[in-house]
Design an enzyme around this catalytic site. Structure first.
Site, PDB file in Angstrom:
ATOM      1  N   GLU A 298       0.873  -1.214   0.441  1.00 55.24           N
ATOM      2  CA  GLU A 298      -0.157  -0.146   0.086  1.00 55.24           C
ATOM      3  C   GLU A 298       0.464   1.100   0.314  1.00 55.24           C
ATOM      4  O   GLU A 298       1.763   1.966   1.282  1.00 55.24           O
ATOM      5  CB  GLU A 298      -1.119   0.197   1.722  1.00 55.24           C
ATOM      6  CG  GLU A 298      -1.636  -1.357   1.198  1.00 55.24           C
ATOM      7  CD  GLU A 298      -3.061  -1.117   0.409  1.00 55.24           C
ATOM      8  OE1 GLU A 298      -3.622   0.255  -0.749  1.00 55.24           O
ATOM      9  OE2 GLU A 298      -3.289  -2.218   0.319  1.00 55.24           O
ATOM     10  N   CYS A 332      -2.886   9.036   2.530  1.00 52.54           N
ATOM     11  CA  CYS A 332      -2.473   8.899   1.230  1.00 52.54           C
ATOM     12  C   CYS A 332      -3.564   8.852  -0.128  1.00 52.54           C
ATOM     13  O   CYS A 332      -3.093   8.911  -1.107  1.00 52.54           O
ATOM     14  CB  CYS A 332      -2.212   6.982   1.173  1.00 52.54           C
ATOM     15  SG  CYS A 332      -2.839   6.548   2.042  1.00 52.54           S
TER      16      CYS A 332
END
Length: 541
Positions: A298, A332
């Site tokens: 990720e 993010c």
């Protein structure tokens, strides 16, 4: 969830598993917040934290590595210290995790789900103090900190249901008296390396699902948020121990670069889930693949929010405000590119500038604060560099652009217009509260710009046109793992799989069928007859 540190992303080596030693390993001589008489910090004692805390758990607590100091980004005061893991601690812990897995894998899945339910209930009891710990150690405001812990609680609830719903398959066999099945079994030990910006939730996504699947979990939290790792592990360990289970089912090896390297190279770690920068994630993938292990990545996101000419401008401004400014731009999923149709460009920019001016900046623990500090000084340096580059490349600062002269790591949330869609600074993810506003003539052009960056995490489109919506969702639309319509780029729910494409890493966590990444699949053929027919009608007589 990803991530994560722009300064770390600039380092093209495995050293980036840990942040600068100058930040992490300094022993502070001033008083610690955990010992403060100020009631504002009383929750630290409620979590059982002390001046010096063990950062290794494998059924027992310890830590023979360096002692690191956790720093509050709101005031740069030391919170408390943590004894990190040595190489010897790591070796003992991974062996303890493997031994614990042999016990845990024998527990029926619904029983495992019951234990995970108890973990969720234990987290609920500590929702407020844990959320405040996330706030004081990471820097996000209290509602976001509590929301992050709630996300862990929610994924525990999800995992309880999942424990009775793992689906295999029965596939029609072409041979008489044969059954063709697909079966799923746990991998063994799942390693989790989480990032500073979501120091609780990302571990929760992984551990709740991995545990329910029958795996043991070994966690290395971010070097700059060690207290959250310690506090969460204490809560989980008590649940395991109260059920007569080995504590090493959920172990902790808090540390930096060296521990991360050991995890990546260790064949005993069957799956390594890494959240962090693309530069470090690339090295993780290479090291894990070299041993034919599994990895789940990720990584970064250069996320765009597209606005069509027919969009509701008021709705756009509200959505973009949180997506750009929330967590001081350190998600993010933060919106980093705002692609506006020329018909609404000026109106949206004006509305956003007005909204930015009303954002209450302050200590994230204080009521009413909407915008807290950057997590570290490295983040401020990356912010300053990006603003300078943007101006040099033709950008105009519409709002912000400066470091705030106050205690802590504060910068102004920043809006920059006038840049080309392919300007180098626009093409690069900077993990800071900067949004680049781009003007487009059409949504077809905007979709091309959305897809031209290397990352592919999340994306959003605001429009009322049904045809544009379905084009956006289709094969020539957004190439991201998360594709939103009339909601911002941030705020993913746990029911769907979370993750992205391209340089974001391709991993999927949380809901949907993400559980399959934590298990191995077997295709099984059972002959319950007395003959041995071959497939494809082959005769071998």
């Amino acid at each position: 969830m990803a991530a994560l540190v722009a300064a770390v992303a600039r380092r093209q080596s495995f050293r980036a598993f840990g942040l600068s030693r100058r930040v992490l390993l300094r022993n502070m001589s001033s008083s610690y917040l955990v010992d403060s008489d100020d009631s504002k910090y009383a929750f630290l004692k409620d979590l059982g934290l002390q001046t010096v805390n063990d950062g290794v758990y494998n059924g027992k607590w310890g830590g023979r590595g360096e002692i690191v100091t956790s720093i509050c980004p709101a005031n740069n005061r030391p919170i408390a210290q943590v004894r990190t893991a040595s190489a010897e601690d790591y070796q003992e812990t991974v062996e303890a995790a493997r031994a614990a897995w042999r016990t845990w894998a024998d527990v029926p899945a619904p029983k495992r789900g019951e234990v995970v339910r108890q973990v969720g209930d234990a987290l609920r009891r500590y929702l407020d103090p844990l959320g405040r710990l996330v706030s004081i150690e990471m820097g996000k405001i209290v509602p976001e900190g509590i929301g992050e812990v709630q996300e862990y609680v929610d994924i525990c609830d999800y995992a309880v249901g999942l424990s009775r719903m793992f689906e295999g398959k029965v596939i029609p066999s072409e041979r008489p008296n044969h059954a063709l099945l697909e079966c799923y079994n746990p991998l063994g030990v799942v390693g989790v390396i989480s990032a500073f910006n979501f120091p609780c939730a990302v571990y929760g996504w992984n551990s709740a699902i991995a545990m329910t699947c029958g795996n043991a979990v070994m966690w290395k939290g971010a070097p700059t948020t060690p207290l959250i790792s310690v506090a969460v592990t204490r809560i989980v360990s008590r649940v395991l121990e109260s059920n007569g289970l080995p504590g090493a089912v959920c172990s902790l090896v808090q540390g930096g670069t060296e521990i991360g390297k050991l995890m990546a190279a260790d064949e005993r770690v069957n799956l390594l889930s890494f959240t962090g920068s693309t530069a470090v994630g690339r090295q993780v993938a290479l090291d894990v693949q070299a041993r034919f292990g599994r990895f789940l990545l990720e990584l970064g996101g250069n996320n765009a929010l597209l606005v069509d000419a027919d969009a509701d401008v008021t709705m756009v401004v509200r959505a973009a405000l949180f997506a750009c400014v929330g967590t001081a731009g350190q998600r993010c999923t933060t919106t980093r590119r705002l692609v506006l149709h020329e018909a609404v460009h000026d109106q949206v920019v004006a509305g956003l500038v007005k909204a930015y001016a009303q954002v209450r900046i302050g200590d994230p623990l204080d009521d009413g604060t909407l915008y807290g500090p950057m997590h570290s000084r490295q983040g401020i340096e990356a912010y300053q560099q990006a603003v300078a580059e943007a101006v040099q490349q033709g950008g105009k600062v519409e709002y912000g652009g400066k470091v705030l002269e106050r205690e802590g790591n504060y910068v102004e949330p920043t809006i920059i217009t006038g840049l080309a869609h392919d300007a180098p600074v626009v093409q690069r993810e900077t993990f800071a509260p900067i949004v680049y506003v781009l003007k487009t003539k059409s949504m077809d052009e905007a979709m091309q710009w959305n897809n031209e960056v290397k990352q592919g995490l999340t994306s959003a489109l605001f429009t009322k046109d049904l045809g544009t919506i379905f084009k956006w969702l289709g094969p020539k639309g957004s190439d991201c793992g998360i594709v939103n319509v009339n909601i911002p780029t941030s705020g993913a729910e746990i029911g769907g799989a979370f993750g992205g494409e391209k340089h974001t890493g391709g991993g999927r966590e949380s809901g949907s069928d993400a559980w399959k990444q934590y298990m191995r699949r077997s295709t099984c053929t059972i002959n319950y007859g007395s003959e041995l027919p071959l497939a494809q009608g082959i005769k071998f007589e």
